[in-house]
Design an enzyme around this catalytic site. Structure first.
Site, PDB file in Angstrom:
ATOM      1  N   GLU A   1      -8.407  20.942  79.246  1.00  0.00           N
ATOM      2  CA  GLU A   1      -9.298  20.261  80.186  1.00  0.00           C
ATOM      3  C   GLU A   1     -10.726  20.310  79.628  1.00  0.00           C
ATOM      4  O   GLU A   1     -11.124  21.273  78.985  1.00  0.00           O
ATOM      5  CB  GLU A   1      -9.248  20.958  81.544  1.00  0.00           C
ATOM      6  CG  GLU A   1     -10.126  20.307  82.610  1.00  0.00           C
ATOM      7  CD  GLU A   1     -10.105  21.052  83.943  1.00  0.00           C
ATOM      8  OE1 GLU A   1     -10.323  20.398  84.968  1.00  0.00           O
ATOM      9  OE2 GLU A   1      -9.870  22.274  83.942  1.00  0.00           O
TER      10      GLU A   1
ATOM     11  N   CYS B   1      -5.167  21.365  85.237  1.00  0.00           N
ATOM     12  CA  CYS B   1      -5.724  22.619  85.741  1.00  0.00           C
ATOM     13  C   CYS B   1      -5.362  22.954  87.197  1.00  0.00           C
ATOM     14  O   CYS B   1      -4.256  23.396  87.465  1.00  0.00           O
ATOM     15  CB  CYS B   1      -7.239  22.617  85.559  1.00  0.00           C
ATOM     16  SG  CYS B   1      -7.995  24.264  85.644  1.00  0.00           S
TER      17      CYS B   1
ATOM     18  N   LYS C   1      -7.346  13.640  87.399  1.00  0.00           N
ATOM     19  CA  LYS C   1      -7.036  14.863  88.141  1.00  0.00           C
ATOM     20  C   LYS C   1      -7.094  14.609  89.643  1.00  0.00           C
ATOM     21  O   LYS C   1      -8.084  14.077  90.159  1.00  0.00           O
ATOM     22  CB  LYS C   1      -8.031  15.951  87.738  1.00  0.00           C
ATOM     23  CG  LYS C   1      -7.800  17.310  88.376  1.00  0.00           C
ATOM     24  CD  LYS C   1      -8.835  18.297  87.838  1.00  0.00           C
ATOM     25  CE  LYS C   1      -8.667  19.680  88.405  1.00  0.00           C
ATOM     26  NZ  LYS C   1      -9.675  20.618  87.859  1.00  0.00           N
TER      27      LYS C   1
END
Length: 285
Positions: free
Chosen positions: A46, A159, A118
């Site tokens: 990330e 993440c 995300k």
């Protein structure tokens, strides 16, 4: 009987800085090292392009997708090396006040095969005083994404998504046999939960989990956990990094997915159910 596909996967662990140029130099060198070690698929963490907590400075440093020089260089590198290159995420400017935390799957041709924004935003206050408000800067994604590689269907996440198991179940139900969660996990939460999450998502879904991470103390003052990891569908850790920049590599035998899902066929046992009802309320009605 057809032999099950095999490929070599690598995770590039970084210790990102506030300098796009320095980060780009580091990631290009480590991706090249992964290819030298025989990797067919390479994943970066990330925020591969920049680790910047100051919102003003971040927006001074990032561009839209067309102008992002990290993405352009990594597309060229994927083509030069003939590898699948999964850029864990880049901060992509959407407007003067919003960005996307966007992952890219780059084919050996250099073309972008898939993009994923995300979905889950890390808005937390940790006990040690660390505070994060991703939603102030990033626009959440709304769509789960899979990408077809020659050996496997890969589910893309980033993440904090790792804390939401229903996302991975949906990816597995969509045919994903490899799940990914490139990360910049905090040291505090990583020490408590990282290994459990990586192994749990693999075991629950009978899938490989491949996660490249940021690690160490960054110049913005943030400490990330590192421990990039490749986990088998049975929950075995096939490769794991420490906390410093490095490359980890593992051979992926896709036959392991079928074996794990046959041993524990939980993907076929999902059942719909009604939401829970508080027992006292039910008696009162």
């Amino acid at each position: 009987m057809t032999e099950s596909p095999r490929f070599t996967a690598a995770c590039v662990q970084l210790q990102g800085t506030r300098s796009v140029d320095r980060n780009l130099e580091a990631v290009v060198a480590l991706v090249a090292e992964a290819a030298r070690q025989g990797a067919d698929y390479v994943q970066t963490p990330e925020q591969t392009g920049i680790m910047e907590l100051d919102r003003r400075k971040l927006f001074e440093s990032i561009t839209d997708e067309a102008g992002d020089r990290v993405l352009a260089r990594l597309r060229a590198q994927a083509r030069e090396l003939g590898i699948w290159l999964h850029v864990g995420s880049l901060a992509i400017r959407l407007s003067d006040t919003q960005a996307a935390n966007r992952a890219f799957m780059i084919a050996p041709s250099g073309e972008i095969a898939a993009r994923y924004d995300k979905i889950h935003m890390f808005d937390v206050d940790l006990p040690n005083g660390e505070t994060y408000r991703e939603s102030r800067t990033y626009r959440p994604g709304t769509t789960a994404v899979v990408a077809d590689l020659p050996w496997a269907r890969v589910g893309l996440t980033v993440c904090y998504d790792i804390r939401f198991p229903y996302l991975y179940r949906a990816l597995a139900k969509a045919g994903a046999t490899v799940l990914t969660a490139p990360a910049a996990f905090t040291k505090t939460t990583g020490e408590a939960h990282w290994h459990v999450f990586q192994r749990a998502r693999a075991i629950e879904n009978g899938a490989f989990v491949i996660t490249a991470a940021q690690g160490g103390l960054h110049e913005n003052g943030r400490s990330t956990y590192g421990h990039s990891m490749i986990v088998s569908p049975w929950g075995e850790i096939l490769a794991e990094a420490g906390t410093e920049p490095e490359v980890i590599v593992a051979e992926i035998d896709m036959a392991s997915v079928g074996e794990a899902r046959q041993r524990v066929p939980s993907l076929t046992h999902d059942r719909s159910f009604q939401p829970p009802v508080v027992e006292a309320e039910r008696r009162a009605s």
